[in-house]
Scaffold this active site. Structure first.
Site, PDB file in Angstrom:
ATOM      1  N   TYR A 264      17.935  -2.570  13.505  1.00  0.00           N
ATOM      2  CA  TYR A 264      17.096  -2.688  11.859  1.00  0.00           C
ATOM      3  C   TYR A 264      18.165  -2.475  10.736  1.00  0.00           C
ATOM      4  O   TYR A 264      18.123  -4.246  10.041  1.00  0.00           O
ATOM      5  CB  TYR A 264      17.283  -0.558  10.966  1.00  0.00           C
ATOM      6  CG  TYR A 264      16.692  -0.633   9.567  1.00  0.00           C
ATOM      7  CD1 TYR A 264      15.625  -1.218   9.626  1.00  0.00           C
ATOM      8  CD2 TYR A 264      17.100  -0.329   8.659  1.00  0.00           C
ATOM      9  CE1 TYR A 264      14.787  -1.338   8.260  1.00  0.00           C
ATOM     10  CE2 TYR A 264      16.937  -0.588   7.593  1.00  0.00           C
ATOM     11  CZ  TYR A 264      15.594  -0.649   7.341  1.00  0.00           C
ATOM     12  OH  TYR A 264      15.097  -0.126   5.844  1.00  0.00           O
TER      13      TYR A 264
ATOM     14  N   ASN B 188       0.752  -1.303   0.243  1.00  0.00           N
ATOM     15  CA  ASN B 188      -0.203   0.081  -0.375  1.00  0.00           C
ATOM     16  C   ASN B 188       0.115   1.643  -0.131  1.00  0.00           C
ATOM     17  O   ASN B 188       0.193   2.600   0.002  1.00  0.00           O
ATOM     18  CB  ASN B 188      -1.260   0.052   1.198  1.00  0.00           C
ATOM     19  CG  ASN B 188      -0.040  -0.155   2.104  1.00  0.00           C
ATOM     20  OD1 ASN B 188       0.011  -1.241   3.034  1.00  0.00           O
ATOM     21  ND2 ASN B 188      -0.144   1.474   3.429  1.00  0.00           N
TER      22      ASN B 188
HETATM   23  N1  LIG Z   1      13.130   3.431   1.857  1.00  0.00           N
HETATM   24  C1  LIG Z   1      14.083   3.030   1.836  1.00  0.00           C
HETATM   25  O1  LIG Z   1      15.283   3.793   0.945  1.00  0.00           O
HETATM   26  C2  LIG Z   1      14.956   1.503   2.255  1.00  0.00           C
HETATM   27  C3  LIG Z   1      15.986   1.322   1.325  1.00  0.00           C
HETATM   28  C4  LIG Z   1      15.902  -0.213   2.535  1.00  0.00           C
HETATM   29  C5  LIG Z   1      15.397  -1.049   2.474  1.00  0.00           C
HETATM   30  N2  LIG Z   1      14.334  -0.149   2.711  1.00  0.00           N
HETATM   31  C6  LIG Z   1      13.005  -1.615   2.724  1.00  0.00           C
HETATM   32  O2  LIG Z   1      11.640  -1.645   1.078  1.00  0.00           O
HETATM   33  C7  LIG Z   1      10.849  -1.988   2.330  1.00  0.00           C
HETATM   34  C8  LIG Z   1       9.866  -1.199   1.848  1.00  0.00           C
HETATM   35  O3  LIG Z   1       9.850  -0.242   2.303  1.00  0.00           O
HETATM   36  P1  LIG Z   1       9.621   1.618   1.624  1.00  0.00           P
HETATM   37  O4  LIG Z   1      11.083   2.575   1.623  1.00  0.00           O
HETATM   38  O5  LIG Z   1       8.660   1.724   0.477  1.00  0.00           O
HETATM   39  O6  LIG Z   1       8.407   2.181   2.718  1.00  0.00           O
HETATM   40  P2  LIG Z   1       6.955   2.580   3.695  1.00  0.00           P
HETATM   41  O7  LIG Z   1       6.638   3.125   2.419  1.00  0.00           O
HETATM   42  O8  LIG Z   1       6.727   2.969   4.969  1.00  0.00           O
HETATM   43  O9  LIG Z   1       6.494   1.126   3.370  1.00  0.00           O
HETATM   44  C9  LIG Z   1       6.451  -0.207   4.192  1.00  0.00           C
HETATM   45  C10 LIG Z   1       5.211  -1.340   4.173  1.00  0.00           C
HETATM   46  O10 LIG Z   1       5.320  -2.667   5.492  1.00  0.00           O
HETATM   47  C11 LIG Z   1       3.750  -2.309   5.505  1.00  0.00           C
HETATM   48  N3  LIG Z   1       4.026  -2.860   7.136  1.00  0.00           N
HETATM   49  C12 LIG Z   1       4.815  -2.332   7.945  1.00  0.00           C
HETATM   50  N4  LIG Z   1       4.733  -2.947   9.020  1.00  0.00           N
HETATM   51  C13 LIG Z   1       4.068  -4.190   9.210  1.00  0.00           C
HETATM   52  C14 LIG Z   1       3.365  -4.923   9.166  1.00  0.00           C
HETATM   53  N5  LIG Z   1       3.412  -5.476  10.872  1.00  0.00           N
HETATM   54  N6  LIG Z   1       2.369  -5.584   9.088  1.00  0.00           N
HETATM   55  C15 LIG Z   1       2.832  -6.308   7.538  1.00  0.00           C
HETATM   56  N7  LIG Z   1       3.010  -4.580   6.667  1.00  0.00           N
HETATM   57  C16 LIG Z   1       3.659  -3.747   7.543  1.00  0.00           C
HETATM   58  C17 LIG Z   1       3.436  -1.120   5.544  1.00  0.00           C
HETATM   59  O11 LIG Z   1       1.905  -0.623   5.745  1.00  0.00           O
HETATM   60  P3  LIG Z   1       1.846   0.403   6.845  1.00  0.00           P
HETATM   61  O12 LIG Z   1       1.470   1.382   5.284  1.00  0.00           O
HETATM   62  O13 LIG Z   1       0.217   0.265   6.992  1.00  0.00           O
HETATM   63  O14 LIG Z   1       2.643   1.314   7.355  1.00  0.00           O
HETATM   64  C18 LIG Z   1       3.837  -0.351   4.448  1.00  0.00           C
HETATM   65  O15 LIG Z   1       2.841  -0.673   3.459  1.00  0.00           O
HETATM   66  C19 LIG Z   1      11.059  -2.592   3.901  1.00  0.00           C
HETATM   67  O16 LIG Z   1      11.052  -3.759   4.171  1.00  0.00           O
HETATM   68  C20 LIG Z   1      12.133  -1.555   3.648  1.00  0.00           C
HETATM   69  O17 LIG Z   1      13.183  -1.932   5.125  1.00  0.00           O
HETATM   70  C21 LIG Z   1      13.845   0.731   1.926  1.00  0.00           C
END
Ligand SMILES: NC(=O)c1ccc[n+]([C@@H]2O[C@H](COP(=O)([O-])OP(=O)(O)OC[C@H]3O[C@@H](n4cnc5c(N)ncnc54)[C@H](OP(=O)(O)O)[C@@H]3O)[C@@H](O)[C@H]2O)c1
Length: 309
Positions: free
Chosen positions: A183, A30
């Site tokens: 993390y 989402n």
């Molecule tokens: N952005 C970066 O620079 C970056 C870098 C390295 C790795 N990552 C990884 O990439 C992935 C996506 O991150 P993003 O940056 O796109 O962040 P984001 O926009 O915050 O998306 C995270 C997603 O995970 C969901 N989530 C969190 N807790 C959850 C739970 N307990 N059960 C089910 N879903 C859950 C969130 O749902 P809600 O909307 O309900 O909170 C959201 O849909 C993550 O694994 C993150 O660690 C991101």
């Protein structure tokens, strides 16, 4: 919300085959990179299952996708990684309904939640990013291996895993909590687990990989440190990889043959920026997987979670 022309051109050059008829399940679809991954799949003609913890947010995201791609087939399933009973119910539903899946992208994750715990009482970041992901994979992989066709399974890690350390005597960093340390540990654990599982499933019909988004401004980081950082993120977000560019790792993995356990992420500076490529794998990811898996199984068993796989 439509994809940029650059993305469309990149997809045209790098992902020639149609994804029509493929079903792609994405956790945390989402928001952020997960949402953009879902959009790329809809654009490329795949059916999408959005596995999200909030039905409201998932339905809003689904509606946004359908406005842009009215012919897309999109379903929503509930899944909360911070609640092991929800993970078990989700896996059971896949099995009971024989839901057909070609690609499983586990993307959901959290960052910076000091003092918070999962429903089962684990520190929230390690509990969600690693223990929830571990339990999910342990429950889902045997089912995916039972499907009559090959399946691609991808866990989302982070370049931060490279600075991660595991201390089995203080796994949840109770002695010294640090947002980045926790993390990084969660993603290092997930990487080690994924690498080991990729070897185990090599001849079982499930190809297992890792991807990471590089550095991308999404709610994950933007909301982590309060309104000032959120505002700075909205102004300076363009410096980093766009969530759309970061999401290209999924079609890239689907369009290439890589050895099991490969990591795909941005190819630019420090693997933080750019279009996807196959990245190197640190030695600490390739070693110690068995010990970590045994430790995690014992931890979950003590908490009353019974993963039989
Ligand atoms: N952005 C970066 O620079 C970056 C870098 C390295 C790795 N990552 C990884 O990439 C992935 C996506 O991150 P993003 O940056 O796109 O962040 P984001 O926009 O915050 O998306 C995270 C997603 O995970 C969901 N989530 C969190 N807790 C959850 C739970 N307990 N059960 C089910 N879903 C859950 C969130 O749902 P809600 O909307 O309900 O909170 C959201 O849909 C993550 O694994 C993150 O660690 C991101």
């Amino acid at each position: 919300m439509a994809l940029t022309k650059k993305t469309a051109r990149w997809l045209y050059r790098n992902c020639r085959e149609s994804f029509a008829g493929k079903t792609v399940l994405i956790t945390g679809a989402n928001s952020g990179v997960g949402f953009k991954s879902a959009e790329l799949m809809a654009y490329l003609g795949a059916d999408v299952i959005m596995a999200c913890r909030s039905g409201e947010k998932a339905n809003a995201a689904k509606a946004a996708l359908l406005r842009e791609y009215p012919d897309a087939r999109i379903d929503v399933m509930p899944l909360d990684l911070a609640d092991l009973s929800s993970v078990a119910a989700f896996a059971e539903r896949l099995r009971a309904e024989r839901i057909d899946i070609d690609v499983f992208l586990h993307n959901a994750g959290v960052f910076r939640k000091p003092g918070q715990t999962t429903k089962d009482g684990f520190e929230l970041v390690l509990g969600t990013n690693y223990l929830g992901a571990f339990d999910l994979a342990e429950r889902v992989l045997p089912y995916l291996a039972s499907l009559p066709h090959g399946v691609l399974f991808v866990n989302t890690i982070s370049i931060i895993h490279k600075i991660g350390r595991i201390d089995y005597d203080d796994f949840f960093c109770r002695k010294r909590y640090g947002n980045f340390a926790v993390y990084a540990r969660s993603k290092l654990c997930l990487a080690k687990y994924t690498y080991r599982k990729a070897q185990q499933y090599e001849n079982k019909g499930v190809r297992i990989f890792m991807s990471h988004p590089g550095i991308s401004i999404t709610p994950l980081g933007a909301n982590a440190f309060g309104p000032v950082v959120r505002r700075l993120s909205s102004v300076f977000g363009w410096i980093f990889n766009s969530p759309e560019k970061s999401a290209l790792s999924l079609p890239y993995l689907m369009s290439n043959e890589f050895p099991p356990g490969s990591v795909v992420g941005p190819r630019g500076f420090l693997n933080g920026w750019g279009y996807p490529s196959r990245n190197g794998i640190a030695r600490k990811v390739r070693t110690g997987g068995e010990e970590l898996i045994a430790f995690t199984r014992a931890l979950l068993a003590r908490a009353g979670n019974r993963t039989d796989a």
